[in-house]
Write a protein that holds these residues in place. Structure first.
Motif, PDB file in Angstrom:
ATOM      1  N   HIS A  83       0.846  -1.196   0.000  1.00 48.50           N
ATOM      2  CA  HIS A  83       0.000   0.000   0.000  1.00 48.50           C
ATOM      3  C   HIS A  83       0.886   1.252   0.000  1.00 48.50           C
ATOM      4  CE1 HIS A  83      -3.641  -2.208   1.708  1.00 48.50           C
ATOM      5  NE2 HIS A  83      -2.664  -3.007   2.109  1.00 48.50           N
ATOM      6  N   GLU A  84       0.264   2.389  -0.237  1.00 48.70           N
ATOM      7  CA  GLU A  84       0.855   3.698   0.080  1.00 48.70           C
ATOM      8  C   GLU A  84      -0.094   4.433   1.011  1.00 48.70           C
ATOM      9  OE1 GLU A  84       3.528   4.699  -3.898  1.00 48.70           O
ATOM     10  OE2 GLU A  84       1.482   5.468  -3.734  1.00 48.70           O
TER      11      GLU A  84
ATOM     12  N   ILE B 111      -0.564  -9.967   4.518  1.00 49.04           N
ATOM     13  CA  ILE B 111      -0.113  -8.987   5.511  1.00 49.04           C
ATOM     14  C   ILE B 111       0.186  -7.678   4.770  1.00 49.04           C
ATOM     15  CG2 ILE B 111       0.696 -10.744   7.112  1.00 49.04           C
ATOM     16  CD1 ILE B 111       3.372  -8.792   5.423  1.00 49.04           C
ATOM     17  N   ALA B 112       0.003  -6.560   5.469  1.00 46.24           N
ATOM     18  CA  ALA B 112       0.013  -5.253   4.820  1.00 46.24           C
ATOM     19  C   ALA B 112       1.251  -4.439   5.177  1.00 46.24           C
ATOM     20  CB  ALA B 112      -1.233  -4.467   5.218  1.00 46.24           C
ATOM     21  N   ILE B 113       1.838  -3.816   4.145  1.00 46.08           N
ATOM     22  CA  ILE B 113       2.894  -2.825   4.331  1.00 46.08           C
ATOM     23  C   ILE B 113       2.395  -1.502   3.777  1.00 46.08           C
ATOM     24  CG2 ILE B 113       5.243  -2.111   3.776  1.00 46.08           C
ATOM     25  CD1 ILE B 113       5.940  -5.041   3.293  1.00 46.08           C
ATOM     26  N   GLU B 114       2.391  -0.458   4.597  1.00 43.69           N
ATOM     27  CA  GLU B 114       2.068   0.896   4.145  1.00 43.69           C
ATOM     28  C   GLU B 114       3.373   1.637   3.859  1.00 43.69           C
ATOM     29  OE1 GLU B 114      -0.537   2.631   3.379  1.00 43.69           O
ATOM     30  OE2 GLU B 114      -2.258   1.465   4.135  1.00 43.69           O
ATOM     31  N   THR B 115       3.486   2.123   2.636  1.00 47.13           N
ATOM     32  CA  THR B 115       4.680   2.835   2.182  1.00 47.13           C
ATOM     33  C   THR B 115       4.431   4.335   2.267  1.00 47.13           C
ATOM     34  OG1 THR B 115       4.981   1.021   0.602  1.00 47.13           O
ATOM     35  CG2 THR B 115       6.362   2.988   0.319  1.00 47.13           C
ATOM     36  N   CYS B 116       5.308   5.045   2.942  1.00 44.53           N
ATOM     37  CA  CYS B 116       5.098   6.477   3.168  1.00 44.53           C
ATOM     38  C   CYS B 116       5.388   7.301   1.914  1.00 44.53           C
ATOM     39  CB  CYS B 116       5.980   6.965   4.310  1.00 44.53           C
ATOM     40  SG  CYS B 116       5.488   6.312   5.922  1.00 44.53           S
TER      41      CYS B 116
END
Length: 203
Positions: free
Chosen positions: A33-34, A101-106
């Motif tokens: 994600h972002e 599983i989720a990764i949020e990218t800044c």
């Protein structure tokens, strides 16, 4: 590789912590994600605090977040999070929720740190796939994750939400996957570029 992964695990009692386990067997996905937050200061640590403090009005939750400096983990990897726009109401059909599983990218400071953040994202995914002790897997076997199971929010969403927006617009996802594949193979990418050069485009 020098990415630091810090930990701020939210309490199981949080309203945005489902306290529901991922599917206990079978393949698992890494959902990219972002954040969509381009403000100065919208860092990985800020988003870790956001999840820790309840995830806002929508009660969102995700496992990890990464920026140009570091990564943070807020949930151990055996639990689902509220992130995939697939409803979390069917273990068989909602693979983003129950098998991802989720990764949020800044994208803080209007995505000014895009190149380094994306390099860190690739390294974070590498750490998950290879079972790095920097990650709290909560008992999940890291071999259930794979380069071939890197996906985006757009892939999981019933409404095809255009996320991660900048990476999709840049056609960057194949570059990200290639960079991670090289790391897993023991080959350091020369430069996982921030965006793709498209035939017919303007430079």
């Amino acid at each position: 590789m020098a990415l630091v992964v810090k930990t701020r695990l939210m309490p199981l009692s949080n309203r945005n912590h489902p306290e529901v386990l991922l599917n206990v067997d079978g393949e698992l996905y890494i959902i990219v994600h972002e954040t969509g937050n381009t403000a100065v200061g919208a860092t990985a640590e800020m988003h870790a605090n956001f999840v820790y403090n309840g995830g806002g009005e929508s009660n969102v939750s995700f496992h990890l977040t990464v920026d140009e400096k570091e990564a943070w983990q807020m949930m151990t990897l055996q639990y689902i999070g509220y992130h995939a726009s697939d409803g979390c109401d069917s273990r068989s059909a909602d693979w983003g929720c129950y098998r991802g599983i989720a990764i949020e990218t800044c994208v803080n400071s209007n995505n000014a740190y895009k190149a380094q953040t994306r390099r860190n994202l690739a390294e974070l995914i590498y750490k998950i796939i290879t079972g790095s002790p920097d990650i709290d897997f909560g008992g999940v076997d890291h071999r259930r994750f794979s380069v071939d199971r890197i996906r985006t929010h757009n892939d999981t969403a019933w409404d095809q939400k255009w996320c991660p927006t900048y990476m999709l617009n840049d056609r960057y996802i194949p570059i990200l996957i290639s960079a991670v594949r090289s790391m897993v193979a023991g080959v350091t990418p020369v430069n996982p570029a921030p965006s793709a050069i498209v035939a017919g485009g303007t430079i």
